[in-house]
Each structure stands twice: as C-alpha cells, then as structure tokens.
Scaffold this motif. Structure first.
Motif, PDB file in Angstrom:
ATOM      1  N   GLU A 102       6.530   8.245   6.927  1.00  0.00           N
ATOM      2  CA  GLU A 102       6.639   7.043   6.092  1.00  0.00           C
ATOM      3  C   GLU A 102       6.900   5.809   6.947  1.00  0.00           C
ATOM      4  N   ARG A 103       7.759   5.946   7.941  1.00  0.00           N
ATOM      5  CA  ARG A 103       8.103   4.800   8.784  1.00  0.00           C
ATOM      6  C   ARG A 103       6.885   4.309   9.568  1.00  0.00           C
ATOM      7  N   ILE A 104       6.116   5.247  10.124  1.00  0.00           N
ATOM      8  CA  ILE A 104       4.931   4.859  10.890  1.00  0.00           C
ATOM      9  C   ILE A 104       3.907   4.194   9.979  1.00  0.00           C
ATOM     10  N   PHE A 105       3.695   4.764   8.788  1.00  0.00           N
ATOM     11  CA  PHE A 105       2.695   4.214   7.872  1.00  0.00           C
ATOM     12  C   PHE A 105       3.110   2.828   7.387  1.00  0.00           C
ATOM     13  N   ALA A 106       4.396   2.628   7.100  1.00  0.00           N
ATOM     14  CA  ALA A 106       4.876   1.308   6.686  1.00  0.00           C
ATOM     15  C   ALA A 106       4.654   0.286   7.795  1.00  0.00           C
ATOM     16  N   LEU A 107       4.875   0.705   9.037  1.00  0.00           N
ATOM     17  CA  LEU A 107       4.651  -0.196  10.173  1.00  0.00           C
ATOM     18  C   LEU A 107       3.171  -0.540  10.305  1.00  0.00           C
ATOM     19  N   GLN A 108       2.295   0.433  10.083  1.00  0.00           N
ATOM     20  CA  GLN A 108       0.861   0.174  10.136  1.00  0.00           C
ATOM     21  C   GLN A 108       0.430  -0.780   9.029  1.00  0.00           C
ATOM     22  N   LEU A 109       1.008  -0.641   7.841  1.00  0.00           N
ATOM     23  CA  LEU A 109       0.697  -1.554   6.751  1.00  0.00           C
ATOM     24  C   LEU A 109       1.102  -2.983   7.106  1.00  0.00           C
ATOM     25  N   LEU A 110       2.253  -3.129   7.722  1.00  0.00           N
ATOM     26  CA  LEU A 110       2.735  -4.457   8.099  1.00  0.00           C
ATOM     27  C   LEU A 110       1.839  -5.104   9.144  1.00  0.00           C
ATOM     28  N   THR A 111       1.413  -4.348  10.116  1.00  0.00           N
ATOM     29  CA  THR A 111       0.665  -4.905  11.242  1.00  0.00           C
ATOM     30  C   THR A 111      -0.848  -4.899  11.029  1.00  0.00           C
ATOM     31  N   GLY A 112      -1.279  -4.583   9.807  1.00  0.00           N
ATOM     32  CA  GLY A 112      -2.697  -4.668   9.485  1.00  0.00           C
ATOM     33  C   GLY A 112      -3.551  -3.589  10.099  1.00  0.00           C
ATOM     34  N   GLN A 113      -2.978  -2.423  10.405  1.00  0.00           N
ATOM     35  CA  GLN A 113      -3.739  -1.345  11.028  1.00  0.00           C
ATOM     36  C   GLN A 113      -4.367  -0.396  10.017  1.00  0.00           C
ATOM     37  N   VAL A 114      -4.055  -0.595   8.723  1.00  0.00           N
ATOM     38  CA  VAL A 114      -4.655   0.242   7.688  1.00  0.00           C
ATOM     39  C   VAL A 114      -5.937  -0.457   7.221  1.00  0.00           C
ATOM     40  N   THR A 115      -7.044  -0.070   7.795  1.00  0.00           N
ATOM     41  CA  THR A 115      -8.333  -0.704   7.563  1.00  0.00           C
ATOM     42  C   THR A 115      -9.049  -0.037   6.382  1.00  0.00           C
ATOM     43  N   PRO A 116     -10.176  -0.607   5.928  1.00  0.00           N
ATOM     44  CA  PRO A 116     -10.937   0.036   4.852  1.00  0.00           C
ATOM     45  C   PRO A 116     -11.328   1.471   5.169  1.00  0.00           C
ATOM     46  N   GLN A 117     -11.557   1.780   6.439  1.00  0.00           N
ATOM     47  CA  GLN A 117     -11.888   3.158   6.795  1.00  0.00           C
ATOM     48  C   GLN A 117     -10.707   4.091   6.520  1.00  0.00           C
ATOM     49  N   VAL A 118      -9.502   3.641   6.842  1.00  0.00           N
ATOM     50  CA  VAL A 118      -8.308   4.450   6.584  1.00  0.00           C
ATOM     51  C   VAL A 118      -8.102   4.604   5.087  1.00  0.00           C
TER      52      VAL A 118
END
Length: 420
Positions: A102-118
């Motif tokens: 959860e912590r890693i995914f929340a960090l990815q959401l904040l930094t814009g790393q969750v792209t349309p492919q993800v």
C-alpha cells in the motif's frame, strides 16, 4: 466536514469487494457511475473510513489497492497538488503500520507513476509488479507535504481554512470549499508556497541539479528526469520542448548509459525520448540498452508503449522477449520470480493480441516458458491463448489444403473434358 453516512460507506465497500482481478480503470469507471461528480468528495471520505490499517480493515490488500486508486482516478484531470486527498495519500505512504505494498502504491500515485498502462492491470497484477521494498526509498512526510500539499493547506494548522484528509482510523477530510469538481493531473490553479519546488515549475533539486523555471533550457529537465521522478507540470513542460524539437534528446546529450534511470524514474518521458531517437543513428545503441536492462514494470511498460506507437525492428522485439524469459529463469527468489513471470505474461499477451510480434518465430520458446511456470495463473492463461492461436492456424491450413485439393480436382476435370 462532509457527513459520512452509512449508505455511502456501504456503496464504497460493495464497489471494492472482489475486485482482485478487475482492472483498476474498470473499478474507477464503476465508481463514476455510482456517484455523481459532486458526490466524489464525500464518497471518498467514506472510503477513507474503510481503508484503515490492515488489522482494522474488512477489505483485502487487493481491494485496498483498488480503493487507493480511486483517490487519483476521480481527479484525473487535476494536478496532484490540487487533489484534496493528496495529504491522505502522503499519510498512507508514510504510515509504517500499513502494508509495504500500500505504501509503495500510494507513493506511485503521488509521483504520477501510475500510467494508463498500469490502470489496465488488476490489483493482483499491480501488487505483483511493484518494485521490491529494498529498492524503494520513502521520502519523509515533510518532504512529501512540501511537494504536494497546497500552500493554504500547509499554513492552516488550526482548521480555519482548508483541511486535507488524514489517515487516522475513522477520520474524514474537511474542506472549506465543499466538494471539489471532478478532475485530476491537469495544470495547477492553486498558488504553491513561495520557494517550494512546485512554485517555480522547475526541475527538482537532486544531486546538484538546481530548480529551473519553465523558461530555462529543457536540458535541465531531462537531466533531472534521469535522477528523480518529475512532477506532472514539469513533465508537461519537457514534453512541450520535445515536441518543438524532435532532435532534442540527442542535442541534450542523453547517453545510452543514462536510459535505465530515465526509464525507472520517468517512463512516460523515456517513451517520448525514444520515439525521437528511433529516427537517429543512435537508435540501435539505445535499443540494445533496453534489451540489457533489468526486468521491471517500467521497462516493460516503455517497450510496450514503443511497440504500439512505432514499428520496431522484429529482431529487437525477439531479443527483448528472450531477455525477459531469461530474467525470469535466472531469478532465485520465488516471490521475485513469480512477480516477473506475471509481468512478462501480461506483456506477451498484449503483444500477441495487438499483432505486434510474429508468434511463429517465438512459439516454441514462449510455449516452453509457459509450461515451466504453469503453476502461475497468468502463465497458464498465456498458454491457453497460444493453443487457441495454434488451433486457429491449423484450421486455416486445413481449409487451405482443402481449397488446393478442390482446385486440383477441378483442373483435372477440365482437362479430361465432359464425359460422353
């Protein structure tokens, strides 16, 4: 503070239940159909009450991952700094009592790393594709708040202006503005704190790279992109520079050795850079680096987007697939190996369904890969796809053979002439 009623909480829980194998974007679409835009805010406040620390939560890890995605998907046209739930995501990323996934995914959401492919992946696939915890450096809470929390929220410590969501159990976010409009990740309309990275719109200061304004050369943005994730506004500015000058990447001196770091920190920028480099003489060197890179979610994402946006040499595609298979076979840790296999299977299915790869040239290698890891559900699914395609090919060959035979018979009949 918005009233969080039991009906909304029940709707949110029902929405998230049994979403382990449902793509994130599908769950977000269901959320948008269930709640009107004016109701997103209060509905997500209700979601916070359900996404508590694991031992106090009725939802599974996969369902909580789907829930976290809603906080960004519901405001997808708005910059992160404008998202009223940015503070909540920061608390999730920094709360050690939570699961590391959860912590890693929340960090990815904040930094814009969750792209349309993800977003096309299910929560289970997202968890399998997350980087190893040992490779993730969690910034401090203060550093994240300085970067992502609006100035007026940071200066209001007593609740007199705008309150942003907190991660404590049972708490709900407050806002003096009421329910915000539905959008996220677009140009920021709020005024960031003076002197903060967001107020300059420039490149983050990392390893001696100083902040630059939008008017500064794009070279500093590209140099910063190699060192750390760029904020959405910075990515937009760099993309504008790339659009204005197709030869930008080469003229800025990007070396092939820097490509892996660019891919990991800013995969979207890496795709745009590589699309331009494909037209240059250095293309072969950069593609060779992609083949030799460590197998990660971002490296696969970059190659997948390249294959859908440009015609890549089939030799490169085959070499990259062979490299992916070899990486899976070399992995010693079972958890890491399973994660890589799932990642590669999703990637291969995408290539096959989009007719990007000539499967006949790799059929035996991919089939052997599926058999070796048949214990993994995604590998079994890929194997069934291979068998379906093989059966279709056999049927076409049979039809072709029957057609040839019929034509031969007709020719013989014509030669013999009509019977007396």
């Amino acid at each position: 503070m918005p009233f969080v009623n039991s009906a909304e909480a029940g709707k949110v829980v029902k929405l998230l239940l049994r979403k382990e194998t449902t793509p994130l974007e599908t769950t977000a679409q269901e959320f948008c159909r269930e709640f009107p835009p004016a109701g997103y805010y209060s509905a997500l406040c209700a979601a916070i009450n359900q996404l508590q620390v694991e031992e106090h939560c009725l939802l599974s890890l996969e369902e909580r991952i789907a829930g976290l995605y809603l906080f960004c998907a519901s405001y997808k046209d708005q910059n992160t700094i404008e998202n009223p739930f940015a503070s909540y995501l920061i608390e999730v990323a920094c709360e050690e009592a939570r699961s590391v996934e959860e912590r890693i995914f929340a960090l990815q959401l904040l930094t814009g790393q969750v792209t349309p492919q993800v977003a096309k992946l299910s929560p289970r696939e997202v968890i399998a594709c997350l980087p190893l915890p040992s490779r993730v450096q969690f910034p401090s809470r203060d550093a994240l708040r300085e970067q992502f929390v609006p100035a007026r929220a940071k200066t209001d410590q007593k609740g007199e202006a705008q309150h942003v969501p907190a991660a404590s159990a049972g708490s709900a976010p407050e806002s003096s503005q009421g329910a915000p409009s539905s959008s996220n990740h677009g140009p920021s309309q709020l005024t960031p704190a003076a002197g903060s990275p967001a107020s300059t719109g420039g490149a983050p200061e990392t390893d001696g790279v100083h902040e630059e304004t939008a008017a500064e050369p794009a070279q500093s943005f590209l140099a910063a992109a190699v060192k750390a994730p760029l904020r959405p506004t910075q990515q937009q500015q760099l993309l504008k520079e790339l659009e204005g000058c197709p030869a930008t990447a080469a003229s800025f001196g990007l070396e092939p050795s820097s490509l892996p770091m660019l891919v990991e920190h800013n995969p979207g920028i890496a795709v745009e850079v590589l699309l331009r480099l494909l037209k240059s003489k250095a293309a072969a060197d950069f593609l060779a680096v992609l083949v030799g890179m460590d197998l990660t979610l971002h490296s696969l994402e970059v190659v997948n987007r390249l294959t859908s946006s440009a015609e890549l040499p089939q030799e490169f595609v085959h070499d990259y697939i062979a490299s992916c298979i070899a990486s899976c076979e070399r992995a010693q840790d079972n958890f890491v190996q399973n994660r890589l296999v799932r990642l590669v299977c999703v990637f291969l299915q995408s290539l096959i369904r989009n007719n990007i790869v000539n499967l006949h040239d790799l059929f035996l290698e991919v089939q052997a890969f599926c058999i070796s890891f048949s214990r993994i559900r995604e590998a079994a699914s890929l194997f069934r796809l291979l068998k379906t395609l093989e059966a279709a090919d056999d049927e076409e060959e049979d039809d072709s053979a029957q057609s040839v035979k019929a034509n031969n018979c007709q020719e013989q009949t014509n030669i013999a002439g009509p019977s007396s």
